[in-house]
Design an enzyme around this catalytic site. Structure first.
Site, PDB file in Angstrom:
ATOM      1  CG  HIS A 228      -3.417   0.551  -2.790  1.00  0.00           C
ATOM      2  ND1 HIS A 228      -3.534  -0.327  -1.723  1.00  0.00           N
ATOM      3  CD2 HIS A 228      -2.549  -0.032  -3.655  1.00  0.00           C
ATOM      4  CE1 HIS A 228      -2.765  -1.392  -1.944  1.00  0.00           C
ATOM      5  NE2 HIS A 228      -2.166  -1.228  -3.123  1.00  0.00           N
TER       6      HIS A 228
ATOM      7  CG  ASN B 121      -5.661   8.808 -13.120  1.00  0.00           C
ATOM      8  OD1 ASN B 121      -5.237   9.420 -14.094  1.00  0.00           O
ATOM      9  ND2 ASN B 121      -6.800   8.117 -13.154  1.00  0.00           N
TER      10      ASN B 121
ATOM     11  CG  HIS C 134      -4.977   2.330  -9.078  1.00  0.00           C
ATOM     12  ND1 HIS C 134      -4.983   3.193  -7.996  1.00  0.00           N
ATOM     13  CD2 HIS C 134      -5.774   2.911 -10.009  1.00  0.00           C
ATOM     14  CE1 HIS C 134      -5.745   4.232  -8.268  1.00  0.00           C
ATOM     15  NE2 HIS C 134      -6.241   4.100  -9.494  1.00  0.00           N
TER      16      HIS C 134
ATOM     17  CG  HIS D  71      -1.731   1.286   1.312  1.00  0.00           C
ATOM     18  ND1 HIS D  71      -3.040   1.378   0.905  1.00  0.00           N
ATOM     19  CD2 HIS D  71      -1.389   2.531   1.719  1.00  0.00           C
ATOM     20  CE1 HIS D  71      -3.475   2.613   1.072  1.00  0.00           C
ATOM     21  NE2 HIS D  71      -2.473   3.338   1.559  1.00  0.00           N
TER      22      HIS D  71
HETATM   23  P1  5GP Z   1      -8.306   6.468  -9.921  1.00  0.00           P
HETATM   24  O1  5GP Z   1      -9.292   7.523 -10.300  1.00  0.00           O
HETATM   25  O2  5GP Z   1      -7.921   6.543  -8.452  1.00  0.00           O
HETATM   26  O3  5GP Z   1      -7.100   6.412 -10.815  1.00  0.00           O
HETATM   27  O4  5GP Z   1      -9.023   5.091 -10.183  1.00  0.00           O
HETATM   28  C1  5GP Z   1      -9.739   4.388  -9.245  1.00  0.00           C
HETATM   29  C2  5GP Z   1     -10.544   3.357  -9.994  1.00  0.00           C
HETATM   30  O5  5GP Z   1     -11.014   2.409  -9.059  1.00  0.00           O
HETATM   31  C3  5GP Z   1     -11.762   3.931 -10.731  1.00  0.00           C
HETATM   32  O6  5GP Z   1     -11.662   3.640 -12.116  1.00  0.00           O
HETATM   33  C4  5GP Z   1     -12.940   3.213 -10.063  1.00  0.00           C
HETATM   34  O7  5GP Z   1     -13.965   2.866 -10.990  1.00  0.00           O
HETATM   35  C5  5GP Z   1     -12.284   1.987  -9.459  1.00  0.00           C
HETATM   36  N1  5GP Z   1     -12.944   1.499  -8.267  1.00  0.00           N
HETATM   37  C6  5GP Z   1     -13.307   2.240  -7.176  1.00  0.00           C
HETATM   38  N2  5GP Z   1     -13.887   1.458  -6.254  1.00  0.00           N
HETATM   39  C7  5GP Z   1     -13.885   0.193  -6.767  1.00  0.00           C
HETATM   40  C8  5GP Z   1     -14.361  -1.058  -6.266  1.00  0.00           C
HETATM   41  O8  5GP Z   1     -14.889  -1.186  -5.164  1.00  0.00           O
HETATM   42  N3  5GP Z   1     -14.182  -2.141  -7.064  1.00  0.00           N
HETATM   43  C9  5GP Z   1     -13.583  -2.050  -8.294  1.00  0.00           C
HETATM   44  N4  5GP Z   1     -13.456  -3.182  -8.999  1.00  0.00           N
HETATM   45  N5  5GP Z   1     -13.132  -0.882  -8.796  1.00  0.00           N
HETATM   46  C10 5GP Z   1     -13.290   0.226  -8.036  1.00  0.00           C
HETATM   47 ZN    ZN Z   2      -4.344   0.047   0.063  1.00  0.00          ZN
END
Ligand code: 5GP
Ligand code: ZN
Length: 111
Positions: free
Chosen positions: A97, A86, A99, A46
């Site tokens: 976290h 991002n 990704h 994390h």
């Molecule tokens: P970020 O905007 O932080 O780069 O992307 C976070 C991503 O996590 C988003 O595309 C969102 O749809 C995805 N996400 C958020 N919560 C969940 C979840 O509970 N399960 C899954 N599979 N994806 C999630």
């Molecule tokens: Zn985490």
């Protein structure tokens, strides 16, 4: 890490559709897909930002990119894909976290 949705997914506390996992990363389907194939590749470690990466995390991220390249055909990404990481507010990072978004399964608009 408490209150981290991806740590909870990896701990099995929140359901997800996993397509790959090993000792250091998990790949699962994004809940709100922005392309025909939208996967999230998440290191088990994390941390939120690349600026928090020490040498060990840098090596982990290098191995992770190599794994994505090797796994791509089995994930339906033989015709190409896009990786997005991002970072912070301006990029709209919502999960703190680190990704890697993996987008594909279609031609992806760039401009
Ligand atoms: P970020 O905007 O932080 O780069 O992307 C976070 C991503 O996590 C988003 O595309 C969102 O749809 C995805 N996400 C958020 N919560 C969940 C979840 O509970 N399960 C899954 N599979 N994806 C999630
Ligand atoms: Zn985490």
């Amino acid at each position: 890490m408490e209150n981290c949705v991806f740590c909870k997914i990896m701990a099995g506390e929140i359901p997800s559709t996993k397509v790959y996992e090993d000792e250091e990363i998990v790949i699962f389907k994004d809940i709100e897909p922005k392309a025909k194939i939208h996967l999230l590749c998440v290191p088990r470690d994390h941390f939120a930002l690349l600026s928090e990466a020490d040498d060990a995390r840098a090596a982990l991220l290098g191995r992770t990119l190599k794994k994505i390249g090797a796994l791509a055909p089995s994930l339906g990404l033989s015709d190409g894909y896009r990786l997005v990481v991002n970072q912070g507010e301006n990029a709209g990072q919502t999960v703190h976290h680190l990704h890697i978004h993996i987008l594909g399964g279609q031609s992806l608009p760039w401009e």
